[in-house]
Scaffold this motif. Structure first.
Motif, PDB file in Angstrom:
ATOM      1  N   ARG A   1       0.823  -1.206   0.000  1.00  0.00           N
ATOM      2  CA  ARG A   1       0.000   0.000   0.000  1.00  0.00           C
ATOM      3  C   ARG A   1       0.861   1.263   0.000  1.00  0.00           C
ATOM      4  NH1 ARG A   1      -2.544  -3.888   3.129  1.00  0.00           N
ATOM      5  NH2 ARG A   1      -4.723  -4.275   2.568  1.00  0.00           N
TER       6      ARG A   1
ATOM      7  N   THR B   1       1.277   4.627  -2.641  1.00  0.00           N
ATOM      8  CA  THR B   1       1.187   6.006  -2.143  1.00  0.00           C
ATOM      9  C   THR B   1       2.386   6.822  -2.596  1.00  0.00           C
ATOM     10  OG1 THR B   1      -0.045   5.280  -0.188  1.00  0.00           O
ATOM     11  CG2 THR B   1       1.039   7.424  -0.068  1.00  0.00           C
TER      12      THR B   1
ATOM     13  N   PRO C   1      -4.197   3.523  -0.248  1.00  0.00           N
ATOM     14  CA  PRO C   1      -3.130   4.381  -0.792  1.00  0.00           C
ATOM     15  C   PRO C   1      -3.611   5.765  -1.227  1.00  0.00           C
ATOM     16  CG  PRO C   1      -2.915   2.151  -1.637  1.00  0.00           C
ATOM     17  CD  PRO C   1      -4.223   2.210  -0.921  1.00  0.00           C
TER      18      PRO C   1
ATOM     19  N   ALA D   1      -3.950   7.800   1.775  1.00  0.00           N
ATOM     20  CA  ALA D   1      -2.638   8.067   2.376  1.00  0.00           C
ATOM     21  C   ALA D   1      -1.838   9.124   1.624  1.00  0.00           C
ATOM     22  CB  ALA D   1      -1.835   6.774   2.454  1.00  0.00           C
ATOM     23  N   THR D   2      -2.244   9.465   0.398  1.00  0.00           N
ATOM     24  CA  THR D   2      -1.495  10.483  -0.340  1.00  0.00           C
ATOM     25  C   THR D   2      -1.514  11.829   0.373  1.00  0.00           C
ATOM     26  OG1 THR D   2      -3.437  11.019  -1.692  1.00  0.00           O
ATOM     27  CG2 THR D   2      -1.882   9.387  -2.582  1.00  0.00           C
TER      28      THR D   2
ATOM     29  N   CYS E   1       1.030  11.801   3.237  1.00  0.00           N
ATOM     30  CA  CYS E   1       2.340  11.631   2.612  1.00  0.00           C
ATOM     31  C   CYS E   1       2.825  12.955   2.022  1.00  0.00           C
ATOM     32  CB  CYS E   1       2.273  10.558   1.527  1.00  0.00           C
ATOM     33  SG  CYS E   1       3.815  10.335   0.619  1.00  0.00           S
TER      34      CYS E   1
ATOM     35  N   VAL F   1       2.567   8.574   7.746  1.00  0.00           N
ATOM     36  CA  VAL F   1       1.418   8.129   6.948  1.00  0.00           C
ATOM     37  C   VAL F   1       0.575   7.149   7.750  1.00  0.00           C
ATOM     38  CG1 VAL F   1       0.766   6.746   4.941  1.00  0.00           C
ATOM     39  CG2 VAL F   1       2.485   8.544   4.708  1.00  0.00           C
TER      40      VAL F   1
ATOM     41  N   THR G   1      -3.364   7.818   9.110  1.00  0.00           N
ATOM     42  CA  THR G   1      -4.451   7.028   8.523  1.00  0.00           C
ATOM     43  C   THR G   1      -4.956   5.998   9.529  1.00  0.00           C
ATOM     44  OG1 THR G   1      -2.746   5.638   7.492  1.00  0.00           O
ATOM     45  CG2 THR G   1      -3.739   7.361   6.141  1.00  0.00           C
TER      46      THR G   1
END
Length: 500
Positions: free
Chosen positions: A34, A38, A75, A78-79, A82, A110, A114
């Motif tokens: 994952r 990301t 993912p 999570a961007t 990040c 991250v 999350t």
């Protein structure tokens, strides 16, 4: 909002997020799959993980390019943290090429933003649900903290898996639908549909629970709690994540109905997942019921002992004619359980407890909250039992957290064979072990040199600051004056006219 309850919610959140922030676990294939998508999105603006593929064995290969084998829900979410970590905190982009690494700074931020944040919010939602069920603030805090610290949710709140993200989305969707008649109903229904659908875009195996929540809304419409138009708004909300998934599949694999599971580059997983059967499901193996419920290997009631109170909790819900809540809570648990029975890799691989059952925990805790409101001596007995079981579960989860939380599936008794020997330092590290005896945490990052000079049998003291923080937080939280939730609860409310 009632200020006293608001303080309870904030207290629960702060205790949990502080506890989750304490740990920085190493990567494994599941988390890396994952995280690599990301980093590919944020650092390179592409869907392929070319140059990052050696960080994980959970990968797909299509037309000469590597991709994550996971669904894109986690993912994509999570961007945001990040990009924040790399832009605001100045952390570097993940390097391309090179061997797999165990730790990378952005992983920590991250994961915390999350899995950690959403786990803490899930506990707050449970406290709010407990209030609706007429729990006092102390009872609600017991339910929330037990979920967050005394079940495997604690472990997966500190790992970049999708379990805690999907659990939050499903519980939030159910809570939104259960509180009819509170204003802004169109937005409420739309968000419920979006969340229920997004949970399945994070983890396809929770799709049956998303469907249960949809059928719950249909039942509410038939009962005239919601107007029939609510189904349309729910469907529009559910359409958004669905279109995102289809677009991702189209861009990555050239077909909206294609996905990473169809193109596994690792033979072990290619034997399980296929185009015809993406999740690799089979006929349920009923012989796995006992191992998944009891025992030190993968037993739910061993790793989350407080869940045993869900049984009387469902009885209390039915006795109070809360058939809708009891049905959703029970059916969600059954659905997740049956999917686990049907999966060839039912053990969850390297894990703490029954990893694939983690998404059912919030729904089981709804029933636990109901048990605490049982009349008379029963309610007091259940509360005392809940506190005892929560303490036992919390100690067990800390033991597993302290040594990295992931024990191979071929270890028959993880606590006795691996976890306790590592804590006591009486046996050498297993041959499969990577890294130090205790997982990275804020204590050993701050005073690691001092800890290294301690005798092996005393290095566990690095977890005392965490325990002290939790103890002080819980003591402060439980100083609140206790009384039942005032007035008619949202779940008991009846509408003269259909909402929405």
């Amino acid at each position: 909002m009632d200020r006293a309850w608001f303080r309870t919610y904030v207290g629960v959140f702060m205790i949990l997020i502080g506890s989750y922030a304490f740990f920085w676990h190493s990567r494994d294939w599941n988390t890396s799959s994952r995280l690599m998508l990301t980093y590919a999105l944020v650092d390179h603006g592409r869907l392929s993980i070319d140059g990052l593929e050696d960080q994980t064995g959970d990968r797909a290969k299509f037309q000469g390019h590597y991709y994550s084998d996971k669904l894109p829900g986690y993912p994509l979410l999570a961007t945001v943290p990040c990009a924040f970590a790399e832009t605001v905190l100045g952390l570097p982009s993940h390097p391309l090429g090179g061997p797999a690494m165990a730790f990378w700074g952005t992983d920590y931020w991250v994961t915390l933003a999350t899995s950690g944040v959403l786990s803490a919010f899930t506990a707050v939602l449970l406290a709010s649900f407990a209030r609706d069920l007429d729990c006092s603030r102390r009872q609600a805090a017991v339910v929330a903290l037990a979920y967050g610290l005394a079940t495997p949710a604690y472990v997966y709140a500190t790992l970049a898996y999708g379990h805690q993200t999907s659990a939050f989305a499903l519980l939030a969707a159910f809570l939104l639908l259960s509180r009819h008649g509170e204003g802004r109903n169109i937005l409420r229904i739309f968000l419920a549909g979006l969340l229920a659908s997004y949970a399945a875009v994070v983890e396809l195996q929770v799709g049956p629970v998303s469907a249960i929540i949809g059928f719950y809304l249909i039942g509410q419409c038939l009962a005239r709690t919601w107007k029939p138009a609510a189904i349309v708004y729910f469907g529009l909300g559910a359409l958004v994540p669905t279109l995102v998934l289809l677009l991702y599949n189209l861009l990555a694999f050239g077909n909206p109905l294609d996905m990473g599971y169809f193109h596994h580059a690792t033979a072990q997983f290619a034997r399980v997942h296929s185009k015809e059967n993406p999740l690799g499901l089979r006929t349920p193996d009923w012989n796995l019921v006992v191992p998944l419920l009891w025992g030190r290997y993968r037993g739910l009631l061993f790793y989350a002992p407080i869940v045993v109170l869900a049984l009387p909790g469902w009885a209390v819900l039915i006795g109070r004619r809360r058939f809708d809540v009891a049905a959703v809570s029970l059916l969600a648990c059954v659905a997740v359980f049956v999917v686990n029975l049907s999966y060839p890799e039912w053990t969850g691989g390297w894990s703490t407890g029954p990893r694939l059952l983690v998404p059912l925990l919030p729904f089981a805790m709804i029933a636990v909250a109901s048990a605490l409101t049982a009349p008379g001596a029963w309610g007091k007995a259940f509360l005392a039992l809940a506190v005892g079981l929560a303490i036992a579960g919390g100690v067990l989860m800390l033991l597993f957290q302290g040594v990295g939380a992931r024990i191979p599936q071929d270890v028959a008794d993880p606590l006795v064979e691996v976890v306790w020997p590592l804590w006591t330092g009486r046996t050498p590290l297993p041959m499969w072990w990577t890294g130090d005896r205790f997982t990275r945490n804020l204590s050993n990052l701050a005073v690691g040199a001092w800890l290294g000079r301690l005798p092996t049998a005393w290095q566990w003291v690095q977890f005392l600051p965490l325990v002290a923080f939790q103890t002080v937080g819980v003591a402060y939280l439980f100083r609140i004056d206790d009384e039942p939730s005032p007035g008619a609860s949202a779940l008991k409310s009846t509408c003269v006219k259909p909402a929405c």
